[in-house]
Scaffold this motif. Structure first.
Motif, PDB file in Angstrom:
ATOM      1  N   SER B 720      47.787 -10.258 -39.466  1.00 29.76           N
ATOM      2  CA  SER B 720      49.378 -10.877 -39.449  1.00 29.76           C
ATOM      3  C   SER B 720      49.775 -11.505 -38.446  1.00 29.76           C
ATOM      4  N   TYR B 721      50.587 -12.463 -38.267  1.00 33.11           N
ATOM      5  CA  TYR B 721      51.115 -12.963 -37.153  1.00 33.11           C
ATOM      6  C   TYR B 721      52.122 -12.209 -36.671  1.00 33.11           C
ATOM      7  N   GLY B 722      52.592 -11.008 -37.445  1.00 35.23           N
ATOM      8  CA  GLY B 722      53.564 -10.258 -36.970  1.00 35.23           C
ATOM      9  C   GLY B 722      53.136  -9.594 -35.460  1.00 35.23           C
ATOM     10  N   GLY B 723      51.716  -9.606 -34.949  1.00 31.97           N
ATOM     11  CA  GLY B 723      51.544  -9.256 -33.671  1.00 31.97           C
ATOM     12  C   GLY B 723      51.930 -10.373 -32.659  1.00 31.97           C
ATOM     13  N   GLY B 724      51.997 -11.534 -33.084  1.00 30.42           N
ATOM     14  CA  GLY B 724      52.303 -12.608 -31.999  1.00 30.42           C
ATOM     15  C   GLY B 724      51.131 -13.537 -32.058  1.00 30.42           C
ATOM     16  N   PHE B 725      49.986 -13.536 -32.575  1.00 31.89           N
ATOM     17  CA  PHE B 725      49.038 -14.120 -32.438  1.00 31.89           C
ATOM     18  C   PHE B 725      48.254 -14.357 -34.022  1.00 31.89           C
ATOM     19  N   ILE B 726      47.451 -15.343 -33.759  1.00 28.69           N
ATOM     20  CA  ILE B 726      46.799 -15.737 -34.950  1.00 28.69           C
ATOM     21  C   ILE B 726      45.556 -14.834 -35.265  1.00 28.69           C
ATOM     22  N   GLN B 728      43.466 -11.791 -32.949  1.00 28.66           N
ATOM     23  CA  GLN B 728      43.740 -10.832 -32.034  1.00 28.66           C
ATOM     24  C   GLN B 728      42.661  -9.912 -31.772  1.00 28.66           C
TER      25      GLN B 728
END
Lengths: 529, 1022
Positions: B720-726, B728
């Protein structure tokens, strides 16, 4: 044995002492992992435009500002494309492209006491939360950007709205500082929006606060006074507009709406916008008047026979068969095929080096007009009418002088002062003298025109607040066929990005009901009463 | 000895020499050398060397437990070498394991297998890895294609790493060498890693320099060599010079190759759309050819006979203190596919000298020059261009009479796929490597029981690559000027990309080894350390828009289109290693190792990690009641447990910033999120096995069962992009690998003139994904997403070699859903497991016959089960070229139910929509669902190689004085394959050996099948 002891001892010493230095080779020599705040700001601004506009092409179909040349385009039926990231760019913009880049910028700015950069960073993040949650509703807030997680729970939109306020206050606090390393020259290094002018950034932050306060107009907590206060502290003319410089030297640095990017090839001006500009809606006339609104020839393009035509939702309407009556491309180019190539001189903000317009003085004035109108029990008065007329005037000025390259206020003067005055005095615009006749539809539809092309997301917020009320949006047509999973409802939100959420964060989606096939028709919190 | 002092007979002298095993030519330590009729004697040392004071006329008796003793009379020569043959196999063989140290095979606690260099060299293969297939149980080699210079990937005991490297570690004489394959991600064009191939660098090795290859498959490898050997180790021992009279040997080899397996195309229908003729399309959905239409066998007309020649020349010799060997090889191969070729020159020098009584030094130096000329592969590659060429058009006519490019499509140049002849004559794709590998080995014995040994090695190579896409070509490359999208030479007006890949690997180790025997206990304790540094530096320059249309040079491109990229990767590691072995009465053996690694790529707090191993063996035939049995001559049980840690890729603790091309430039985070909390991956493995020998070694059996459990993998999945990256970088996930390996060796016939040896290697391996990192639903390697919607995807609970693809959409009862609008099946648009590339089992069967001077050996490679994605066939079907499209005149109603909303009701609507494929090509284009092209349970029997040799008898050679030995041979490789696979070759790799994770073996798309090759040559010794 003596030798052995010595060798072992030597070996141990070398290992222990040299180990740390020897292993210290994990600093990437190819790309930095830390950088100066100035280097991060320009891409952040570029990503604000990109995220906002990729998706606004779909939203432009929801709001019937433009339509596809083919019939039953999925977004015109207020549907969505399953298993696709279209539209999902806003999600990418918020969490990735702006995302932790802001944290990196803050890290450098806080350390270097660059309070101006700190303020700008908070402002951008606040803006990103505001404009993103207005599209998505619930979002990942508390667990966002936690690199140790792989699953992320959603938070309510109410919480996101509160976060926007918190960040705006932080932004204001820092932008008002003049100590430390605050410097217009230094901020200007990365600031392609206001070139280091903190006063304008402060106005931008108040603009975000105005949005934040204004979008909950259906709620009992809505405060018109707050909106008015924020608007008054926000933009005072088109020179304050939030616009980002685009060089237009290649498709990578060109304005999103310019021909170099080719982003508009599958859209045509809508019947609704044609009727708004030719006076049929605003004057009630049955016949179009192409000379009424000086913005008409600048925003739209006539077919080969000189008639302005627009696509009707779900019907296609390209009229491709006939070169003379087929609807031309947007971009203000008379061409119907092929699309104009990079560098073609085009109109309005359709140039490759037009500035990316995000948020304008006109829009804030319409917010103020609406607030005053509501405050006055939904009856027009001179105060609301004045704000409304200010908004129309600002829109005329923007179209007359589209911002280009380094020029935030353009100098083209496409609309003469006489034409401007004529329109403001025409039947299409409510006069101050008859302020009591001002209707909500006047305010909202002039805002609709003013936001043409750049402001789709804000327009969509408005239309949803009014639940697509055709008394307010008089040219809006219920699509003849709605998307098959809509259960007869219109679109109220965009589903979270497929390849981020629907593939990798399904559990969390399930908790908020986002797996439902009609999730995109569910009213977000800000719409709810 | 004292008794000899003072005697000064003129003929008294010191004899030195080396004792080797006749079976494998390896030195035999601990051989007792006695002077017949006296009680004087000595023992050979660890390198099989000995010296003894004696006199002319004495007889030396060489004897060694388990070997037939040899007697040699002392003559004028001061060097006497002896070769001992064994009476029971492998009892006292030594194997080279850790850092050049030899160990007795009887002490091993895990399965190891040794392949003789001669067997490898005899196959005459260019890449020695390909000769290992079938010769070692548990080892799988997949060649990328049948072209010269093709890469090969090698996997031991399955996939240990979901997204990392699964290739074993390569060790030559105790020193690491690089076996990486160039990855296209380092190019300025950021290639997709599937449209080109680059040699895996172990393919540089001259097979004729190999004395033996020991394959460490299991825990032992990791316990000794650490992280990089988590997927096993290939230990290569090179040939060394032998003391005595110098010798020169020369051999050559001339070969002819022929492509013989092709995907079939139909020749009934011509170009067109929905049954109507249209020569401006590539698809063959037109009407039937008019009677009398000339049909060209374009494939046949395009291929040529591949030829190669190879010359090996070596000198060796030495004195009692110093030996040397110089070997050179030149090889030139032209592939069956025009435009492909490979040249290799290798020069190797090895020397060894005894500086003093206690001090020995050995060194080697190897220079290799390796050049490859290639064609592009994959989706827009030359091979598919050939395969899909219209059968009514003569492919050989690729130019117009005026010399310009002849077009098939007159209306739209940009979509006219290159004529393969035009392609190979105008586009350039080549690379050239210069490589130097050197090492120094110093050994010091301060005390009789103590050895100090230091090894230092360097492996440096430089590869220059050159790719040119002609301004007239529609061949496509990713273009950095076009958002890294595929861009044709035509639209870019020529594309040029040059790269330099500099790779330096430095590796050193130091060990103190103590060996003591006290009464019934024999113990070895080795303590040491290893340092390792590898640095890879790739520079690329890219340009478009040629000024001179045919000039190949970056200065010929428009400077505004030029782009450069630099990719440096460096990794360092230190290790402290301890190893203890205790043997009691040659019967019970215990082995314990501990290793602590320090890696540069992990966060500082996690840089140090320790992992142990413990193993034991019990040689039950040493029990008094079993000792001396005539039937069971040897029996051993063994068990071992080991752990190993693995580090992360470099520069992934933090996140990297990428330069931006948007207005104002600047930086933005890369799509890969770094992770400052990474911990080492962990692999736990367990192995149990037995070795049995019957009838004095005439029959041998080795069975091993293993299970490995890699956990905490470091991978970068999409999250999920919720972590800041595409994507991880995270730790997590668990895999379980289990398998059985059986080696059967037999010598059914052994007479004075005739012998027959037959060996069988059986492999059964299973890999299962227990859970994916972060409990993700799927992990896939984007490199393997070659064509359509099929890729190497891992799903929890599925196999590690799963194929994930789209499948038919079905209702709840499993009936196929049919679209009510067109009567065609509906795709479920969901990646799910539709195949598993892992075979049920594979067998390598080796037979060797020797009759007097004649010898014949052959190896059959047998595989049962395992699925293959036939991408070529899917492509051909969608273009109307597959044989399966021949019955297109037949109207068809696809069985299934309509997808009309009632499909899951009690009364689904049965499909009654009739489709005539001939007039509705959607039947083949939309209606070809990927899962249909996963061919299940593919079996094969392949004659991998055979060699027929004739050794000129000594009696014949005595008549002349030039040659001491002479032989001729005739060899064939990949002679035939019997398979149920419908395509050309199920054993190709869709990407290349640089692809990580489970790779793209079993993805047959756009790669040339392996041709058959016959070669002959002669070998002489001077």
């Amino acid at each position: 044995m003596k030798n052995l002891k010595f060798i072992i001892l030597l070996f141990t010493i070398i290992t222990v002492s040299g180990c740390k230095d020897y292993l210290d080779v994990n600093v990437n020599p190819n790309n930095p992992q830390k950088t100066d705040a100035a280097n991060l700001l320009a891409p952040l601004l570029a990503n604000m435009i990109r995220g906002e506009w990729f998706d606004s092409r779909a939203v432009g179909q929801y709001i019937q500002q433009w339509g596809a040349p083919t019939a039953n385009a999925v977004f015109e039926t207020h549907g969505y494309v399953p298993a696709s990231d279209t539209p999902g760019e806003k999600w990418r913009q918020h969490y990735f492209a702006i995302g932790t880049n802001i944290d990196l910028l803050l890290e450098d700015a806080l350390k270097g006491e660059k309070w101006d950069y700190v303020g700008v960073a908070y402002a951008i993040r606040a803006w990103s939360w505001q404009t993103s949650t207005d599209v998505y509703g619930e979002m990942i807030l508390k667990q966002a950007w936690d690199g140790t997680r792989a699953k992320f729970d959603y938070d309510t939109q109410e919480e996101v709205y509160a976060e926007v306020v918190r960040l705006c206050n932080l932004a204001l606090e820092n932008l008002n500082r003049t100590d430390g390393a605050v410097s217009q020259a230094n901020l200007a290094r990365g600031d392609l929006m206001y070139y280091g002018d903190r006063a304008k950034w402060i106005k931008f932050v108040y603009g975000i606060l105005a949005m934040n306060a204004h979008h909950i107009s259906n709620k009992s907590t809505y405060s018109a006074d707050k909106v008015i206060e924020y608007v008054d502290k926000s933009f005072s003319n088109n020179g304050d507009n939030a616009t980002v410089q685009c060089n237009g030297s290649s498709s990578a640095d060109a304005n999103f709406w310019g021909p170099a990017r080719g982003n508009l090839a599958s859209f045509r001006q809508s019947d609704y916008i044609v009727r708004l500009l030719d006076g049929r809606i605003l004057t009630g006339s049955a016949t179009p008047n192409n000379n009424l609104d000086p913005r008409l020839p600048l925003l739209l393009t006539a077919s080969g026979d000189g008639v302005y035509r627009g696509a009707e939702p779900t019907r296609g309407g390209l009229n491709a068969a006939s070169a003379t009556i087929s609807i031309p491309f947007l971009w203000g180019s008379p061409s119907t095929s092929p699309p104009p190539i990079a560098g073609t001189a085009t109109k309005y903000i359709f140039r490759d080096n037009s500035r990316g317009v995000l948020f304008t003085y006109a829009q804030t004035q319409f917010m103020k007009a609406e607030a005053l109108f509501r405050k006055n029990n939904n009856v027009g008065n001179s105060a609301s009418c004045a704000a409304y007329r200010e908004g129309v005037g600002a829109s005329l000025d923007l179209v007359s002088n589209p911002p280009l390259a380094l020029s935030v206020v353009g100098v083209t003067n496409f609309i003469s002062p006489a034409a401007r005055a004529a329109y403001l005095g025409s039947a299409a615009v409510v006069q101050l003298a008859s302020a009591a006749n001002l209707k909500m539809s006047d305010i909202m539809q002039q805002k609709y025109i003013a936001s043409f092309v750049y402001g789709n997301l804000e327009t969509w917020v408005d239309m949803r607040r009014f639940r697509y009320d055709t008394n307010v949006y008089q040219g809006f047509v219920m699509p003849s066929a709605l998307y098959f999973t809509n259960n007869g409802k219109l679109a109220y939100r965009i589903r979270p990005r497929f390849n981020s959420e629907y593939v990798w964060n399904v559990e969390a989606l399930n908790k908020i009901g986002a797996l439902a096939l009609d999730y995109h028709t569910k009213e977000p919190w800000f719409v709810q009463n | 000895m004292i008794f000899l002092i003072g005697q000064t007979f003129a003929q008294e002298k010191i004899i030195t020499g080396t004792v080797t095993s006749s079976d494998d030519g390896l030195p035999l330590p601990g051989v007792s050398i006695k002077i017949k009729g006296s009680n004087l004697g000595t023992q050979s040392n660890i390198d099989g060397k000995y010296n003894i004071r004696t006199k002319v006329g004495d007889v030396l008796i060489f004897s060694f437990l388990g070997n037939i003793s040899e007697e040699k009379t002392v003559g004028p020569n001061n060097i006497i070498n002896a070769e001992l043959s064994q009476d029971a196999k492998s009892l006292n063989e030594v194997v080279v394991l850790g850092f050049g140290q030899t160990e007795q095979k009887r002490d091993l606690v895990t399965a190891t297998q040794t392949v003789q260099g001669k067997d490898i060299a005899d196959t005459q293969r260019e890449n020695f890895l390909n000769a290992l297939q079938g010769r070692v149980a548990g080892l799988t080699v997949t060649s990328t294609s049948g072209n010269p210079g093709a890469s090969s990937s090698i996997v031991l005991r399955g996939i240990n790493s979901i997204g990392g490297n699964n290739q074993p570690l390569f060790i030559i004489d105790g020193i690491r060498i690089d076996n990486s394959t160039f990855g296209q991600g380092a190019l300025a064009s950021d290639g997709p890693n599937r449209n080109n191939d680059y040699l895996n660098r172990a393919g540089d090795i001259n097979p004729n320099d190999i004395e033996s290859v020991t394959v460490l498959k299991g825990p032992e490898a990791a316990a000794i060599y650490g992280s990089d050997a988590a997927s096993g180790a290939i230990i290569i021992t090179t040939k060394k010079g032998k003391a005595g009279a110098g010798s020169i040997s020369y051999d050559n080899n001339f070969s002819f190759s022929e492509a013989y397996r092709f995907p079939e195309v139909q020749t009934t229908y011509g170009r067109g759309i929905n049954g109507l003729k249209d020569n401006n399309v590539r698809s063959a959905f037109g009407p039937k050819f008019e009677p009398g239409t000339t049909i060209f066998d374009n494939q046949e007309n395009f291929f040529r006979t591949g030829t190669s020649q190879q010359h090996n020349l070596s000198f060796e010799g030495g004195s009692e203190t110093t030996t040397y060997r110089i070997s050179t090889q030149y090889r030139n191969a032209d592939g069956v596919f025009p435009g492909t070729a490979n040249q290799r020159l290798s020069v190797r020098l090895t020397g060894s000298t005894k500086i003093s009584k206690k001090f020995t030094s050995t060194g080697s130096f190897n220079f290799i020059n390796n050049s490859t000329q290639k064609t592009s592969k994959g989706q827009f590659g030359t091979f598919l261009g050939l395969l899909t060429w219209p059968t009514d058009d003569d492919i050989t006519v690729y130019l117009n009479p005026d010399g310009t490019r002849r077009r098939l499509r007159t209306t739209n140049d940009g979509t006219d796929v290159d004529n393969p002849f035009f392609d190979i004559n105008n586009n350039v794709n080549r690379d050239k490597t210069n490589r130097v590998v050197g090492n120094i080995d110093l050994s010091y014995n301060p005390l009789e029981w103590l050895n100090l040994r230091s090894l230092v090695g360097a492996d440096f190579y430089n590869t220059l690559g050159n790719v040119l896409v002609s301004p007239f070509s529609t061949a496509a490359q990713n273009s950095p000027l076009n958002g890294f999208n595929s861009t044709s030479g035509l639209s870019a007006r020529g594309i040029l990309e040059n790269y330099t890949d500099n790779n330096l690997l430095i590796n050193g180790s130091f060990f103190a080894t103590a060996k003591k025997t006290i009464k019934d206990f024999r113990g070895t304790l080795a303590i040491g350390g290893e340092a390792f540094d590898t640095r890879n530096d790739v520079n690329t320059i890219y340009g478009e828009r040629f000024y001179e249309l045919t000039f190949n040079g970056i200065n010929n491109t428009d400077p505004t289109t030029q782009r450069a990229k630099n990719t440096i990767t460096q990794r360092r590691r230190l290790a402290v290693i301890g190893r203890f072995n205790l043997n009691w009465k040659d019967m019970v053996n215990l082995q314990v190792t501990g290793r602590n690694d320090f890696s540069s790529t992990l966060p500082i707090d996690n840089q140090s990690f320790f992992y142990p191993s413990v193993g034991g063996s019990f040689e039950f035939t040493q029990l008094p009641m079993l000792k001396g049995s005539k039937i069971l001559s040897f029996g051993k049980l063994r068990a071992s447990y080991a752990e190993v840690g693995k580090d992360a890729p470099p520069y992934r603790i933090g996140t990297n910033l990428d330069a931006q091309f948007t207005t104002g430039g600047g930086f933005q985070y890369n799509v890969f999120g770094g992770n400052s909390a990474l911990v080492p991956e962990q692999v736990k493995s367990f192995e149990v096995g037995t070795e049995l020998q019957f009838l004095k070694g005439r029959l041998g059996l080795d069975i091993a069962y293993y299970s490995t459990r890699p956990t905490n993998q470091i991978i970068a999945p999409r999250i999920s992009y919720g972590g800041g990256f595409i994507l991880q970088f995270i730790n997590g996930g668990t895999i379980e690998n289990t398998g059985v390996e059986v080696q059967l060796t037999s010598n059914p016939i052994k007479t004075k003139n005739f012998s027959w040896n037959s060996d069988l290697n059986f492999t059964r391996a299973r890999g299962r994904v227990v859970r994916l990192p972060a409990d993700l639903p799927e992990y896939y390697n984007s490199d393997t997403w070659l064509f359509a919607n099929a890729r190497a995807s891992l799903f929890p609970g599925g196999s590690t070699t799963s194929i994930g693809s789209f499948d038919y959409a079905r209702n709840e009862k499993g009936e196929v859903l049919i679209s009510p609008t067109n009567g065609l099946p509906v795709s479920d648009n969901t990646f799910k497991i539709t195949g598993d590339r892992q075979p049920d089992f594979s067998i390598g069967l080796i037979n060797k016959f020797a009759y007097k001077s004649l010898s014949l050996s052959f190896l059959l490679d047998i595989r049962k089960g395992g699925d293959v994605f036939n991408g070529n066939e899917l492509q051909l079907t969608r273009l109307g070229l597959s044989k399966r499209t021949e019955n297109r005149d037949q109207p068809i109603i696809i069985p299934g139910v309509l997808n009309d909303g009632l499909q899951n009701s009690l009364t689904p609507t049965k499909n009654t929509i009739q489709v005539t494929p001939n007039t509705n090509q959607n039947f083949y284009t939309l209606g070809s669902i990927e899962s249909d092209f996963i061919e299940k349970d593919i079996n094969w029997v392949r004659l991998q190689d055979f060699t027929l040799g004739f050794q000129f008898p000594k009696t014949l050679l005595q008549k002349q004085k030039v040659f001491k030995t002479a032989s001729v041979f005739f060899t064939g490789t990949d002679i035939f394959m019997i398979t149920n696979y419908s395509g050309a070759d199920p054993n190709v790799n869709g990407t290349n050996a640089s692809t990580l994770g489970s790779g793209a073996a079993g993805f047959d798309y756009g790669a040339l099948s392996t041709p058959r090759t016959f070669s002959f040559g002669l070998r002489v010794g001077l």
